[in-house]
Design a protein around this motif. Structure first.
Motif, PDB file in Angstrom:
ATOM      1  N   ILE A 192     -12.561 -46.687  16.365  1.00  0.00           N
ATOM      2  CA  ILE A 192     -13.276 -46.436  17.612  1.00  0.00           C
ATOM      3  C   ILE A 192     -14.526 -47.305  17.703  1.00  0.00           C
ATOM      4  N   GLU A 193     -15.269 -47.391  16.595  1.00  0.00           N
ATOM      5  CA  GLU A 193     -16.482 -48.209  16.572  1.00  0.00           C
ATOM      6  C   GLU A 193     -16.185 -49.696  16.784  1.00  0.00           C
ATOM      7  N   SER A 194     -14.950 -50.120  16.462  1.00  0.00           N
ATOM      8  CA  SER A 194     -14.568 -51.530  16.584  1.00  0.00           C
ATOM      9  C   SER A 194     -13.984 -51.874  17.940  1.00  0.00           C
ATOM     10  N   GLY A 195     -13.867 -50.889  18.845  1.00  0.00           N
ATOM     11  CA  GLY A 195     -13.447 -51.183  20.208  1.00  0.00           C
ATOM     12  C   GLY A 195     -12.039 -50.783  20.584  1.00  0.00           C
ATOM     13  N   SER A 196     -11.322 -50.098  19.694  1.00  0.00           N
ATOM     14  CA  SER A 196      -9.981 -49.628  20.064  1.00  0.00           C
ATOM     15  C   SER A 196     -10.087 -48.666  21.239  1.00  0.00           C
ATOM     16  N   SER A 197      -9.153 -48.779  22.172  1.00  0.00           N
ATOM     17  CA  SER A 197      -9.280 -48.027  23.425  1.00  0.00           C
ATOM     18  C   SER A 197      -8.546 -46.693  23.410  1.00  0.00           C
ATOM     19  N   ALA A 198      -7.703 -46.482  22.429  1.00  0.00           N
ATOM     20  CA  ALA A 198      -6.996 -45.211  22.234  1.00  0.00           C
ATOM     21  C   ALA A 198      -6.426 -45.259  20.816  1.00  0.00           C
TER      22      ALA A 198
END
Length: 293
Positions: free
Chosen positions: A31-37
């Motif tokens: 999540i912190e790395s930008g994954s959207s789901a």
């Protein structure tokens, strides 16, 4: 609707058991790395070797740790329709955003059987369904006509597809045959660029387990129609996409995680074995090419 870089999460094991702390750390990093789901309990999550109790615990932990920061699309597929419904009902109660439901494997249902299977699920649980077509693993192929019939029959419930058929023409088939917004996600990292160009919205990704920030940046570039940047990022990631399958998945991705995440175990469950020396060399070279080592 879902879009962007969506990792199909591995399920960490240690000494044969679900490593809950490693999984929580993986969720936060993604999540912190930008994954959207996030997608727990899919193919990469070794769902076929999880007991129902383990399957449901992984779901609980993922949703709890995510804490509403991104959607959670739970792997609920089974070659037993009633068991798929069991997973869907549990996922709905746990707070999932949608269910990822693979075509029933081994049984080899006809297209009529597929329509009956997915219709039963849609009729008995209102959790949104993302179809998952991966004929290389299931043998059964969800034909474009079947996808369109299901999506048009259940416009509020069958909302998208993870397409790992490797047939890029299907993106247009689905887009032109479905009379509503329908979320198309690639199931093949190496095809994500042309898939998005044809009308896709993102990728349920194996590589994103290991390179979440690069995969997220790549998907953002695609969404922004920045072809030059997307191509440059794709070139960095391209060897890694193939290295993830130099041995039976998810053995190579777990080895890769052990290289980039301190203390992460590369343990897989039988009948899978740890990545071979050949696969490890390929992964190391690809991680180096991507600038991740």
């Amino acid at each position: 609707m879902f879009a962007g870089s969506i990792p199909a999460l591995v399920t960490p094991f240690r000494n044969g058991s679900f490593d809950e702390m490693a999984f929580r750390n993986l969720v936060d990093w993604q999540i912190e790395s930008g994954s959207s789901a996030l997608v727990p309990c899919g193919t990469t999550g070794e769902a076929s070797t999880l007991s129902n109790a383990e399957h449901h615990r992984v779901i609980e932990v993922c949703i709890e740790q995510t804490a509403g920061r991104v959607p959670v699309i739970v792997g609920c597929g089974s070659n037993d329709t009633k068991n798929a419904l069991l997973h869907m009902n549990f996922s709905k109660k746990a707070g999932a955003s949608a269910a990822l439901c693979v075509a029933p494997y081994y049984n080899k249902p006809s297209q009529a059987g597929l329509i009956a299977h997915f219709s039963y699920l849609a009729d008995h649980c209102d959790l949104p369904i993302v179809l998952y077509n991966v004929p290389g693993r299931t043998v059964t192929d969800i034909a474009p006509e079947t996808v369109c019939e299901l999506a048009n029959r259940y416009p509020d419930q069958i909302i998208g597809i993870k397409d790992a058929s490797e047939d890029l023409s299907r993106v247009a088939d689905h887009r032109m045959g479905i009379s509503k917004e329908f979320c198309q996600l690639s199931g093949n990292d190496e095809l994500a660029l042309p898939f998005n160009a044809a009308g896709g919205k993102g990728c349920i990704s194996v590589t994103a387990n290991v390179a979440p920030q690069l995969c997220a940046e790549f998907q953002h570039a695609c969404a922004d129609n920045d072809l030059l940047k997307a191509r440059q990022l794709n070139d960095r990631l391209y060897p890694l996409h193939y290295a993830m399958f130099e041995d039976s998945s998810p053995a190579p991705v777990k080895y890769a995680l052990s290289r980039v995440r301190e203390g992460f175990s590369d343990e897989v469950r039988l009948p899978l074995c740890s990545a071979s020396d050949h696969a490890r060399r390929a992964v190391d070279a690809a991680l180096d090419h991507a600038g991740l080592l």
